[in-house]
Motif scaffolding. Structure first.
Motif, PDB file in Angstrom:
ATOM      1  N   VAL A 159     -36.308 -40.454  20.974  1.00  0.00           N
ATOM      2  CA  VAL A 159     -36.373 -41.251  19.753  1.00  0.00           C
ATOM      3  C   VAL A 159     -35.020 -41.261  19.058  1.00  0.00           C
ATOM      4  N   PHE A 160     -34.403 -40.117  18.969  1.00  0.00           N
ATOM      5  CA  PHE A 160     -33.084 -40.019  18.334  1.00  0.00           C
ATOM      6  C   PHE A 160     -32.066 -40.878  19.095  1.00  0.00           C
ATOM      7  N   LYS A 161     -32.149 -40.847  20.408  1.00  0.00           N
ATOM      8  CA  LYS A 161     -31.221 -41.620  21.225  1.00  0.00           C
ATOM      9  C   LYS A 161     -31.410 -43.122  20.995  1.00  0.00           C
ATOM     10  N   LEU A 162     -32.659 -43.587  20.921  1.00  0.00           N
ATOM     11  CA  LEU A 162     -32.909 -45.007  20.689  1.00  0.00           C
ATOM     12  C   LEU A 162     -32.401 -45.445  19.318  1.00  0.00           C
ATOM     13  N   GLU A 163     -32.605 -44.603  18.298  1.00  0.00           N
ATOM     14  CA  GLU A 163     -32.108 -44.938  16.973  1.00  0.00           C
ATOM     15  C   GLU A 163     -30.588 -45.051  16.998  1.00  0.00           C
ATOM     16  N   GLN A 164     -29.955 -44.130  17.650  1.00  0.00           N
ATOM     17  CA  GLN A 164     -28.496 -44.145  17.720  1.00  0.00           C
ATOM     18  C   GLN A 164     -27.991 -45.379  18.456  1.00  0.00           C
ATOM     19  N   GLU A 165     -28.631 -45.729  19.560  1.00  0.00           N
ATOM     20  CA  GLU A 165     -28.241 -46.919  20.320  1.00  0.00           C
ATOM     21  C   GLU A 165     -28.404 -48.185  19.485  1.00  0.00           C
ATOM     22  N   GLU A 166     -29.478 -48.273  18.717  1.00  0.00           N
ATOM     23  CA  GLU A 166     -29.704 -49.453  17.889  1.00  0.00           C
ATOM     24  C   GLU A 166     -28.604 -49.607  16.846  1.00  0.00           C
ATOM     25  N   TYR A 167     -28.230 -48.500  16.204  1.00  0.00           N
ATOM     26  CA  TYR A 167     -27.187 -48.573  15.185  1.00  0.00           C
ATOM     27  C   TYR A 167     -25.839 -48.941  15.790  1.00  0.00           C
ATOM     28  N   LEU A 168     -25.543 -48.352  16.940  1.00  0.00           N
ATOM     29  CA  LEU A 168     -24.284 -48.672  17.587  1.00  0.00           C
ATOM     30  C   LEU A 168     -24.258 -50.117  18.060  1.00  0.00           C
ATOM     31  N   LYS A 169     -25.379 -50.593  18.549  1.00  0.00           N
ATOM     32  CA  LYS A 169     -25.453 -51.977  19.013  1.00  0.00           C
ATOM     33  C   LYS A 169     -25.207 -52.957  17.878  1.00  0.00           C
ATOM     34  N   GLU A 170     -25.730 -52.660  16.707  1.00  0.00           N
ATOM     35  CA  GLU A 170     -25.571 -53.542  15.562  1.00  0.00           C
ATOM     36  C   GLU A 170     -24.335 -53.199  14.733  1.00  0.00           C
ATOM     37  N   GLN A 171     -23.567 -52.186  15.203  1.00  0.00           N
ATOM     38  CA  GLN A 171     -22.325 -51.796  14.540  1.00  0.00           C
ATOM     39  C   GLN A 171     -22.564 -51.362  13.103  1.00  0.00           C
ATOM     40  N   ILE A 172     -23.613 -50.538  12.925  1.00  0.00           N
ATOM     41  CA  ILE A 172     -23.925 -49.965  11.625  1.00  0.00           C
ATOM     42  C   ILE A 172     -23.240 -48.611  11.532  1.00  0.00           C
ATOM     43  N   PRO A 173     -22.649 -48.293  10.388  1.00  0.00           N
ATOM     44  CA  PRO A 173     -22.039 -46.944  10.252  1.00  0.00           C
ATOM     45  C   PRO A 173     -23.061 -45.864  10.529  1.00  0.00           C
ATOM     46  N   TRP A 174     -22.746 -44.984  11.460  1.00  0.00           N
ATOM     47  CA  TRP A 174     -23.701 -43.987  11.956  1.00  0.00           C
ATOM     48  C   TRP A 174     -23.602 -42.711  11.130  1.00  0.00           C
ATOM     49  N   THR A 175     -24.734 -42.285  10.600  1.00  0.00           N
ATOM     50  CA  THR A 175     -24.833 -41.038   9.860  1.00  0.00           C
ATOM     51  C   THR A 175     -25.800 -40.135  10.592  1.00  0.00           C
ATOM     52  N   LEU A 176     -25.433 -38.905  10.832  1.00  0.00           N
ATOM     53  CA  LEU A 176     -26.259 -37.971  11.592  1.00  0.00           C
ATOM     54  C   LEU A 176     -27.592 -37.760  10.880  1.00  0.00           C
ATOM     55  N   ILE A 177     -28.666 -37.990  11.605  1.00  0.00           N
ATOM     56  CA  ILE A 177     -30.007 -37.839  11.054  1.00  0.00           C
ATOM     57  C   ILE A 177     -30.520 -36.458  11.417  1.00  0.00           C
ATOM     58  N   ASP A 178     -30.982 -35.775  10.416  1.00  0.00           N
ATOM     59  CA  ASP A 178     -31.520 -34.434  10.637  1.00  0.00           C
ATOM     60  C   ASP A 178     -32.959 -34.564  11.138  1.00  0.00           C
ATOM     61  N   PHE A 179     -33.246 -34.031  12.327  1.00  0.00           N
ATOM     62  CA  PHE A 179     -34.605 -34.065  12.858  1.00  0.00           C
ATOM     63  C   PHE A 179     -34.962 -32.687  13.389  1.00  0.00           C
ATOM     64  N   TYR A 180     -36.246 -32.464  13.480  1.00  0.00           N
ATOM     65  CA  TYR A 180     -36.732 -31.140  13.875  1.00  0.00           C
ATOM     66  C   TYR A 180     -36.431 -30.895  15.349  1.00  0.00           C
ATOM     67  N   ASP A 181     -35.769 -29.793  15.621  1.00  0.00           N
ATOM     68  CA  ASP A 181     -35.446 -29.390  16.987  1.00  0.00           C
ATOM     69  C   ASP A 181     -36.243 -28.120  17.290  1.00  0.00           C
ATOM     70  N   ASN A 182     -37.121 -28.208  18.298  1.00  0.00           N
ATOM     71  CA  ASN A 182     -37.990 -27.073  18.625  1.00  0.00           C
ATOM     72  C   ASN A 182     -37.404 -26.195  19.727  1.00  0.00           C
ATOM     73  N   GLN A 183     -36.087 -26.233  19.913  1.00  0.00           N
ATOM     74  CA  GLN A 183     -35.481 -25.390  20.934  1.00  0.00           C
ATOM     75  C   GLN A 183     -35.667 -23.901  20.628  1.00  0.00           C
ATOM     76  N   PRO A 184     -35.604 -23.431  19.343  1.00  0.00           N
ATOM     77  CA  PRO A 184     -35.866 -22.002  19.090  1.00  0.00           C
ATOM     78  C   PRO A 184     -37.255 -21.561  19.539  1.00  0.00           C
ATOM     79  N   CYS A 185     -38.246 -22.412  19.360  1.00  0.00           N
ATOM     80  CA  CYS A 185     -39.603 -22.046  19.809  1.00  0.00           C
ATOM     81  C   CYS A 185     -39.655 -21.957  21.330  1.00  0.00           C
ATOM     82  N   ILE A 186     -38.963 -22.861  22.000  1.00  0.00           N
ATOM     83  CA  ILE A 186     -38.938 -22.822  23.471  1.00  0.00           C
ATOM     84  C   ILE A 186     -38.211 -21.573  23.943  1.00  0.00           C
ATOM     85  N   ASN A 187     -37.122 -21.232  23.273  1.00  0.00           N
ATOM     86  CA  ASN A 187     -36.408 -20.009  23.635  1.00  0.00           C
ATOM     87  C   ASN A 187     -37.289 -18.779  23.444  1.00  0.00           C
ATOM     88  N   LEU A 188     -38.069 -18.770  22.359  1.00  0.00           N
ATOM     89  CA  LEU A 188     -38.977 -17.646  22.122  1.00  0.00           C
ATOM     90  C   LEU A 188     -39.938 -17.467  23.286  1.00  0.00           C
TER      91      LEU A 188
END
Length: 1830
Positions: free
Chosen positions: A477-506
């Motif tokens: 989902v994050f990748k698609l959002e980023q591609e859409e903004y880049l395609k339309e040449q919108i200034p890209w701002t990093l979107i904070d989203f939940y990353d469950n990598q710590p739970c997977i590491n646990l």
């Protein structure tokens, strides 16, 4: 801080009075409320009003001061895509899903790239083939959300991007994951088809019931819950057709085999086995009910409502068979499964505290050992013992009962896991592709996030897998959002989203949960408690995601992405080890579940990362499985768990609302002023937005789209609604003013009119009063006079009546007295006479009786005396023989005395007679005296009676006077009553008159209604007959379509075989038209050819099919010919009977032999013909069965059924021929006996000659058919009374016997008439001879001299021949018959030769005339310039003189070798866009027919046959080559129809010659009947027509939706609503825009092309009707599947577009072709969008209005109805239910969509041409110079 404060101040501006917000609620999760007071920055509470009217105060959080979520505008509620919502948050998502699910009954919703599917717990009609066809080829954003849309997007991206795809279906148990995956696979199987003949798509779908049986079970949440995960890879080849599949499974829940919770079941396969235990093949399994086994009865719920396990077992077995698992393997599999059930019932008991034992002869263990093939002793021993190995020794140790039970269960689980793996391997083996896989689409049916009250090892693995999938989902989902903004040449701002990598590491990192679990399993004394302590020591203080429960030391808590889950440590080690006793399975295998599961999960994630994923999230709406019931608590839990809200959060963090510039301009054009509108849409939108939204951070301008922050679309919608509201107020103000003024003027005019009419009315009333007063006086005068006169007349009439009654009464009394006296005297007389006679009779009987007694006594004495004397006489005779003479003397003396006595007695009788006469006279005198005495007595009595009568009359007079007074009183009373009655009758008369008038009116109305009803019934019946006819035509034309498809498929296969250079022996294709039109030979030769072809087995399938079709057509034609010739044979039979009447009786014996010969020959010919027919039909059926492998020709297909029905009909016709043989035998016998005296001397020879002539033409069969039709009952079928027909033969024998007896009875009568008949016959023959001579003389006089001589000679030859035969007949009848036959045959041959010579002579004379004319013209031309002498001497230069047009006969001659050139130049290389444009319409058809005429003229059947066959095959070839070119198909449709019309017009049939000119009638075909070829050409025309419709459909299909629905023909009527992430044309970026004008231009192009090609007007009407049906059906189907198109403004748009189509029809004069009626469903759907939808009256109006729409379509439109503006209202659920209730009684199909593949049956009305064939000129551009005009 300043920025945050400014943001809060701006946000607070939206919280004004009447703003709607969402507040938390414990029951409904979120509640809607409305602000009653403006919010100001700094306020601590909000004043709200709930939807139920309750006023509350909502306290804000003191720390965060966060305001509640704002509600979206109503027009945005119910959107297809959640990202289209302006405010993106949890309550908005939940409310949108609830509205769509409960109100609109829509279970699918998009959430960005995710399809949210809510389980309806109800079967919905949205998965049929029509829905699949509707979604096929469509872009994902074009249609409403559906699992088919996701499948289509995956299929399209696979084909377009050359990249593998994956569809990830996840959700809770019971949410519908398995069903969604199943429908996705069904979609792929339907739209792609299989690349091989093995029907791979059927096998892919057949794997579902198998996997459901062995891997699904009933749980508390779902009746068909998948207890394993599976990933199915569906493989495709380079043409993207299914070639195979492969399945991978994950984490089968083996513990369910031995344990089930309450209200749950084991796997379905066990219950299916128990339900099928009664079957014979399952007897050896020794199964019973599911309650009898421990493995299936623990849950206490062995039955699922609505599920029949025995039927499911049958489905499972069929699926096994389809996948190639034979019966033997199936039974072996079922034996193992049954053994598991018996193993679960093995009871283990304690022997002591450390050991256990199994009771001896345990029945279930014995069955288990028998089924598994092991010994009972070994298994019972090792179930209770285990083997311990050390370095030096091996110990066998008993185990306690609990451990033994666990070992038994472990063995059962291990066996089931092996069975499961074996089945999966075999399924994969069956689905494995035989060719190389080019790409695949994977369907992942994976368990969703699970949390229960008690969570164990299984839930831990499931949630671990979901953590991995959620991580992959977030990244995508994050990748698609980023591609859409880049395609339309919108200034890209990093979107904070939940990353469950710590739970997977646990879970999976080093020293993680799984790592510590593995380590503990390796420890000798490892336990769950020690493992828990290690977890606490390692992660409790170092990881925030790991927690320890307060009240437990044997559990741990992990914070997953969805929720916190508490896991119980008990059983983790045992389930992770999953050990099985070595001695039980002979393999020691410590199988760790975690390792293979972890590896397979890693492989799965690798596969998913290498594909393009598509997500389907299944939601369970409630736990009670109620249909369309939404539980917000359960739904929000699953939305949080499945990642939908995370998608919303990521979208809301950026720019969730996105509009194209054109969409923004169309929607918000109302906010712009005229000066703001520029030609550059992008600049216009930029200028407007800068004015409307001051904060530029709320939006961004991309290359093609405008991006908005959350809430901005709602703000713009508010501005738009306010602007429209102001406009509405202004419009309302003006309209109301106009209405009020108009109302005032109308009232003023009405008042003046009322005054005028009132005054006039008053004047008329005064005059009327005066007239009525005068009239009343006159009426009173005459009324009173009438009353008095009437009263007088009543009194007079009453007096007369009384007098009449009194006088009549007195007269009747007097008459009655006299009558009584007379009758009394009469009775006395007869009684006394009767008494006297009785006394006399009694005395007489007594006297007679005494006399009889006395006489009897005397007679007895006399008899006795005589007997004594007789005995004495005999004695004396013996003693004295001499006494005889004396006795004789005495006898004579006695005779004399007797004579004297007789004389005396006669004298005495005379005296007695005279004495009797005297006595009678005396009696008469005595009776007279007695009469006189009685009369005197009567007179005395009469005087006394008269005195008594006088006294009585005096009394009667007194009584009568009293009665008179009473009658007068009664008369007075009666008069009064009568007067009252008259008044009542007058009143009743008036009522009766009124009633009479009413009745007359009712009768008139009823008669009118009956007339209308009859007319309506007649119209309905006519319509029904037309429908039946169209249905039959459609069925026949569908068969032709299927036949054409088979031919094309055969051609394709042949080309593939040719390209691959694979020879096939005997594979020689014979075209179907050639086989069906092979020759015009005789009936027998046709059957001989078909019989010969059926004997060759090496001929290919298509040859056989072509032969079969040909044979069918020939049989049908032959039957038709037989029927046509029946009447002629019947006339011939009547003529023969007339000849019999003139026959001579004496020649009967001579003609008997010829007649028998005739009968025998006929019977032999019939038997031969019947055998041939039956043999050919049998061969045809066998050939059909031999082609069962082909798709369309397989048994059960539509073409096969139709063909077999035809063959069965013909077979029945052949059986009837047998019946005719028997009937004819009996009839011939009766006719022979009945007509013996009617045969002439020459009739036997005529019969023999007829038999000879009928052998080759099949006329014998026709004669028998005629006899059968005239004598056989049409309904009887006696020859099938039994199998052998014996009853029928007996019945015929009895009839024959009766006829013979009747003939014998009549024979005697005929013998008396023979002489008369002979004389009559001779006289008749003389008359006929005389007439014949006169006719010949008259004919000879009319003939020219040469022909007269020839006719005279011929007549003389005939006369001499007959005389010679007559002489020969008198000498030898046998030689006579032979000679007569030879002579007649010779005469026939001579006549044929003479006819041929006459034709040759006529042809030569004709040529001579032509040459003489040429010579005369040449001589005349030279004579004008030279002298006679010069003409002789000079050489004449040859000149080419053209033939005059009057000599041209409308024929074209060509050589046989030029036929290919003719077909090539005229058909194959003729291009409609080039040369054909300037030709006469139908010129190729005319040229072909003129060539055909010449072949018919010269009687060349081979030329006719080859020309027609080449023409048909060439047309098929050019259509196959350029079948997608509309002009080519239209051109050859027109020419094929014209060729067909020419064959009819010049066929010689009177029905087709009505409109011909005399010259055209001369051009008719003379030698060949081409009716069969007309049928073939008609079939070809039908195929071309269907190809034309398909070609038009391919051209129109892309235009319809865009032009009819999407394009705004009326600008500004409808505004485009936000569509979210799924924009239109998401799959194809630049598709081109079609408008209604594009459709109309295309229709005009079609019409002009067909008119230019000379297509028949009636055929053009049928084509236009089909075009409009396609337009209406496609438009309506898309309307029913697109929620964004169901609005009031779109209904207006559709109605306008339909009106434009109707205008086009009027312009082309096609309004009566039926095209408008095909648009009626679309028109009614548009009207339904615009009518009011509130009250019951509206519901009634809708039900009567939408009579062309089905109930499902009406309800669907109402559910999809979506307001575009705030002024529109949604349709309430109650109103929709009212509609459903009113339409409940409709009888209709439940199909939702219209069938766009329907093709109306086509007809080709006969359209003769007025063009003269002799006037047609062939242009040189056709390169047909080799044709010669004749």
């Amino acid at each position: 801080m300043l920025v945050q404060t400014v943001g809060k101040v701006k946000s607070s501006m939206k919280f004004k009075c009447f703003a709607r917000v969402w507040i938390p609620d414990a029951e409904e999760v979120w509640k809607s409320a409305e602000l009653t007071k403006n919010y100001k920055h700094g306020d601590k509470l909000l004043h709200l009003t709930l939807e139920d009217g309750t006023n509350i105060e909502y306290n804000l959080d003191e720390k965060t001061k966060n305001l509640p979520h704002l509600r979206n505008p109503d027009i945005l509620v119910g959107e297809n895509d959640l990202t289209a919502l302006s405010y993106l948050h949890e309550p908005a998502v939940l409310h949108n899903l609830k509205v769509r699910f409960t109100d609109s009954k829509l279970i699918y919703t998009y959430c960005g790239i995710v399809l949210v599917a809510i389980n309806p717990y109800e079967n919905l009609p949205i998965y049929g083939s029509d829905i699949i066809n509707a979604y096929s080829g469509q872009n994902m954003g074009d249609m409403d959300p559906h699992i088919f849309a996701v499948a289509e997007e995956a299929y399209k991206q696979m084909a377009r991007d050359e990249r593998n795809q994956s569809i990830i279906v996840s959700g809770e148990s019971g949410a519908g994951k398995t069903v969604s995956a199943k429908y996705a696979m069904r979609y792929f199987a339907t739209v792609s088809g299989a690349a091989t003949e093995a029907n791979v798509e059927e096998k892919v779908l057949a794997s579902n019931p198998i996997m459901e049986a062995i891997g699904n079970a009933k749980t508390t949440r779902n009746d068909n819950s998948s207890r394993f995960g599976k990933y199915i890879e569906i493989g495709f080849d380079k043409r993207y057709r299914i070639i195979g599949a492969n399945m991978r499974t994950y984490l089968l829940e083996k513990s369910r085999v031995v344990f089930q919770a309450d209200e749950e079941r084991n796997y379905h396969i066990f219950y299916q086995l128990c339900a099928s235990s009664h079957l014979p093949e399952f007897k050896n399994l020794k199964l019973g009910g599911a309650d009898d086994f421990h493995c299936t009865n623990q849950g206490g719920s062995p039955v699922i409502d609505g599920v029949d396990d025995s039927k499911e077992m049958s489905t499972t077995r069929n699926a096994f068979s389809l996948l190639g698992i034979n019966e033997q393997n199936q039974m072996g599999l079922f034996q193992v499964l049954a053994a598991i059930l018996h193993l679960g019932n093995v009871e283990i008991k304690d022997r002591d505290s450390d050991s256990s034992a199994i009771p001896p002869n345990n029945r279930h263990l014995q069955v288990f050992c028998e089924l598994m093939g092991v010994t009972y002793q070994d298994m019972s021993h090792w179930l209770c013992h285990k083997k311990l190995k050390t370095a030096q020794e091996t110990y066998i140790k008993p185990i306690p009962r609990m451990q033994a039970s666990n070992a038994r269960d472990a063995l059962a689980k291990h066996i089931y896991a092996k069975v499961f793996s074996w089945i999966v391997d075999h399924v994969n083996q069956s689905l494995r592709a035989s060719v190389k896989q080019h790409s695949f689409i994977g369907v992942l049916d994976i368990y969703g996030f699970e949390t229960f009250e008690v969570n164990s090892f299984e839930q831990f693995c499931i949630n671990y897998a979901n953590e991995k999938l959620q991580q992959q989902f977030n990244m995508h989902v994050f990748k698609l959002e980023q591609e859409e903004y880049l395609k339309e040449q919108i200034p890209w701002t990093l979107i904070d989203f939940y990353d469950n990598q710590p739970c997977i590491n646990l879970i999976e990192a080093k020293m993680g949960v799984l790592d510590l679990l593995d380590e503990e399993c390796k420890m000798p004394k490892g336990s769950d408690d020690s493992w828990a302590q290690k977890l606490y020591n390692t992660h409790l203080k170092t990881c925030t995601l790991f927690e320890k429960p307060r009240m437990s030391n044997k559990a741990f808590i992990i914070q997953h992405f969805a929720d916190k889950v508490e896991y119980q440590c008990e059983g983790f080690l045992e389930k992770n080890k999953d050990t099985v006793n070595e001695e039980q399975i002979n393999v020691l295998k410590a199988s760790k579940v975690r390792v293979p599961f972890r590896n397979s999960l890693a492989m799965l994630m690798e596969t998913l990362n290498a594909t393009t994923p598509h997500y389907v999230r299944c939601i369970k709406p409630n736990d009670l499985k109620f249909p369309f019931t939404f539980d917000p608590k359960r739904a929000v839990q699953q939305l949080r768990a499945c990642g939908v809200l995370e998608t919303i959060r990521i979208s809301a963090a950026g720019f969730p609302s996105r509009w194209t510039y054109q969409e923004f301009f169309s929607r918000y054009r109302v906010l712009m002023k005229q000066k703001d509108v520029l030609s550059d849409r992008r600049l216009t939108c930029r200028n407007v937005l800068e004015k409307l939204v001051q904060d530029q951070d709320k939006y961004q301008f991309g290359k093609t789209k405008i991006f908005f922050r959350a809430g901005q679309v709602a703000y713009l919608e508010k501005l738009r609604a306010d602007k429209l509201r102001q406009a509405c107020v202004r419009i309302q103000k003006t309209i109301r003013c106009w209405l009020v003024r108009k109302k005032y003027l109308r009232k003023k005019h009405a008042a003046m009119t009322i005054q005028r009419y009132t005054r006039g009315h008053q004047a008329r009333c005064l005059v009327k009063f005066m007239r009525r007063t005068r009239a009343a006086i006159v009426i009173q005068k005459f009324q009173r006079m009438y009353v008095q006169r009437k009263l007088y007349r009543q009194k007079q009439a009453a007096a007369l009546v009384m007098q009449t009654i009194l006088r009549a009464y007195m007269a009747r009394q007097k008459y009655q007295g006299l009558l009584r006296n007379h009758k009394a005297v009469f009775i006395q007389k007869h009684v006394r006479g009767w008494l006297a006679r009785q006394r006399y009779k009694r005395s007489l009987r007594a006297i007679v009786y005494l006399q009889c007694c006395i006489r009897r006594m005397k007679a007895k004495k006399e008899l006795k005396k005589l007997k004594i004397e007789a005995r004495s006489v005999e004695h004396f005779k013996k003693l004295n023989v001499g006494m005889e003479n004396k006795i004789m003397q005495l006898q004579r003396k006695i005779d004399e005395q007797t004579k004297d006595n007789r004389l005396i007695s006669e004298r005495l009788n005379g005296l007695e007679t005279s004495h009797a006469l005297e006595s009678e006279k005396l009696k008469i005198e005595v009776s007279k005296l007695k009469g006189i005495e009685e009369e005197a007595k009567n007179n005395a009595n009469r005087v006394t009676s008269l005195l008594e009568e006088l006294e009585r009359l005096r009394k009667d007079l007194t009584t009568t006077q009293k009665e008179k007074k009473t009658i007068e009183d009664w008369a007075t009373k009666y008069r009064d009553e009568m007067e009252q009655m008259v008044a009542e009758l007058k009143e009743e008369n008036g009522l009766l008159k009124t009633e009479k008038n009413d009745l007359n009116r009712m009768i008139k109305e009823q008669s009118q209604q009956m007339t209308e009803k009859m007319a309506r019934a007649l119209a309905e019946e006519t319509h029904q007959l037309e429908s039946d006819l169209n249905e039959e035509r459609s069925r026949y034309q569908n068969l032709l379509t299927e036949h054409l498809r088979l031919e094309e498929r055969y051609d394709d296969l042949k080309e593939e075989i040719t390209l691959s250079n694979v020879p096939k022996a005997g594979h020689r294709r014979t075209d179907s038209t050639h086989s069906s039109n092979g020759s015009e030979c005789t009936y027998n030769s046709e059957f001989a050819e078909s019989e010969e072809s059926s004997r060759h087995g090496e001929v290919s399938g298509d040859v056989t099919r072509g032969m079969d079709t040909s044979l069918t057509l020939k049989l049908q034609k032959r039957v038709t010919e037989l029927e046509q010739e029946k009447s002629s044979l019947r006339n011939e039979l009547e003529n023969r009977e007339e000849q019999f009447q003139r026959a001579r009786a004496r020649e009967h014996r001579k003609s008997r032999g010829a007649e028998l010969e005739y009968e025998s020959l006929k019977r032999q010919e019939l038997d031969s013909e019947n055998k041939k027919l039956k043999h050919d039909l049998t061969a045809m059926r066998q050939s059909l069965l031999g082609n069962a492998g082909a798709e369309a020709g397989a048994p059960g297909s539509a073409p096969y059924k139709v063909l077999v029905d035809q063959l069965n009909t013909l077979c029945e016709e052949l059986e009837v021929r047998k019946e005719e043989v028997l009937i004819l035998r009996s009839q011939l016998v009766s006719q022979k006996e009945a007509m013996q005296h009617k045969e002439t001397m020459t009739e036997p020879l005529h019969y023999a000659e007829d038999v000879h002539n009928m052998k080759d033409s099949g006329a014998i069969t026709q004669a028998y058919l005629s006899l059968k039709e005239t004598n056989r009952s049409p309904t009887a079928d006696f020859h099938r009374l039994n199998e052998d027909g014996e009853l029928w033969l007996v019945y015929e024998g009895l009839k024959e016997t009766n006829r013979l007896l009747e003939g014998q009875m009549q024979q005697q009568r005929r013998s008396y008439d023979n002489d008369v008949e002979v004389l009559r016959g001779e006289l008749q023959s003389l008359k006929e001879e005389n007439n014949r001579q006169q006719q010949l003389l008259a004919q000879n006089l009319q003939l020219p001299p040469e022909a007269r001589i020839e006719a005279s000679l011929q007549h003389e030859i005939t006369r001499l021949t007959n005389e010679n035969l007559e002489m020969l007949r008198t000498e030898d009848p046998t030689e006579y018959r032979t000679a007569k036959l030879n002579i007649l045959r010779r005469m026939v041959d001579l006549m044929e030769q003479l006819e041929k010579q006459d034709k040759t002579i006529r042809k030569l004379k004709k040529q001579l005339k032509v040459f003489s004319k040429k010579i005369g013209e040449m001589g005349a031309g030279q004579g004008e310039s030279v002298s006679p002498g010069q003409m002789v001497e000079e050489t004449v230069r040859p000149v080419n003189i053209p033939r005059r047009e009057k000599d041209f006969q409308g024929m074209l001659e060509y050589k046989q070798e030029d036929e290919l050139k003719l077909v090539k130049n005229l058909i194959l290389e003729l291009k409609p866009r080039g040369v054909a444009v300037n030709l006469i319409p139908g010129l190729p058809a005319y040229i072909l027919f003129m060539c055909l005429r010449h072949a018919d003229y010269v009687n060349d059947d081979q030329k006719v046959r080859t020309l027609l066959t080449s023409t048909i095959n060439s047309i098929k070839k050019i259509l196959k080559k350029r079948g997608d070119d509309f002009e080519t198909v239209s051109f050859w449709l027109s020419n094929t129809c014209r060729f067909l019309h020419c064959l009819k017009q010049y066929s010689g049939d009177e029905s087709f010659m009505k409109h011909n000119t005399p010259k055209q009638n001369e051009h008719c075909l003379s030698n060949f009947d081409l009716a069969e070829y007309r049928q073939v050409l008609s079939d070809l025309a039908i195929q071309i027509y269907q190809q034309l419709i398909k070609c038009m459909e391919n051209i129109l299909q892309p235009m319809i939706v865009s032009g009819m629905l999407e394009h705004e023909t009326i600008q500004g009527v409808s505004g485009v609503k936000p569509t979210g992430l799924r924009k239109r044309t998401s799959s194809i970026a630049d598709e081109g825009t079609y408008t209604l004008e594009s459709i109309l231009r295309q229709l005009s192009a079609f019409h002009s092309t067909m008119c230019q090609h000379g297509t028949d007007p009636e055929l053009i009407k049928q084509v236009v009707k089909q075009q409009f049906y396609i337009i209406g059906a496609v438009t309506l189907n898309n309307l029913l599947l697109r929620k964004d198109m169901c609005s009031w403004s779109k209904g207006m748009q559709i109605r306008y577009n339909v009106s434009q189509l109707e205008e086009w029809l009027r312009d082309k004069s096609l309004m009566m072709c039926g095209a408008k009626e095909t648009l009626e469903p679309l028109i009614q759907a548009a009207q339904l969008l615009q009518v009011k939808k509130k009250t019951d009256e509206d519901a009634e109006a809708i039900c009567s209005l939408c009579n062309c729409l089905s109930t499902a379509q009406i309800v669907k439109v109402l559910n999809l109805y979506t307001p575009v503006n705030e002024f529109e209202e949604r349709v309430s659920v109650a109103f929709i239910r009212t509609i459903q209730t009113r339409l409940r009684d409709r009888c209709e199909t439940p199909q939702l969509l219209m069938d766009t593949k329907v093709i109306y049956p086509v007809t080709f009305p006969f359209n003769p041409s007025s063009l003269a064939l002799e006037s047609i000129q062939i242009p040189g551009s056709l390169n047909l110079g080799f044709l010669t005009r004749v």
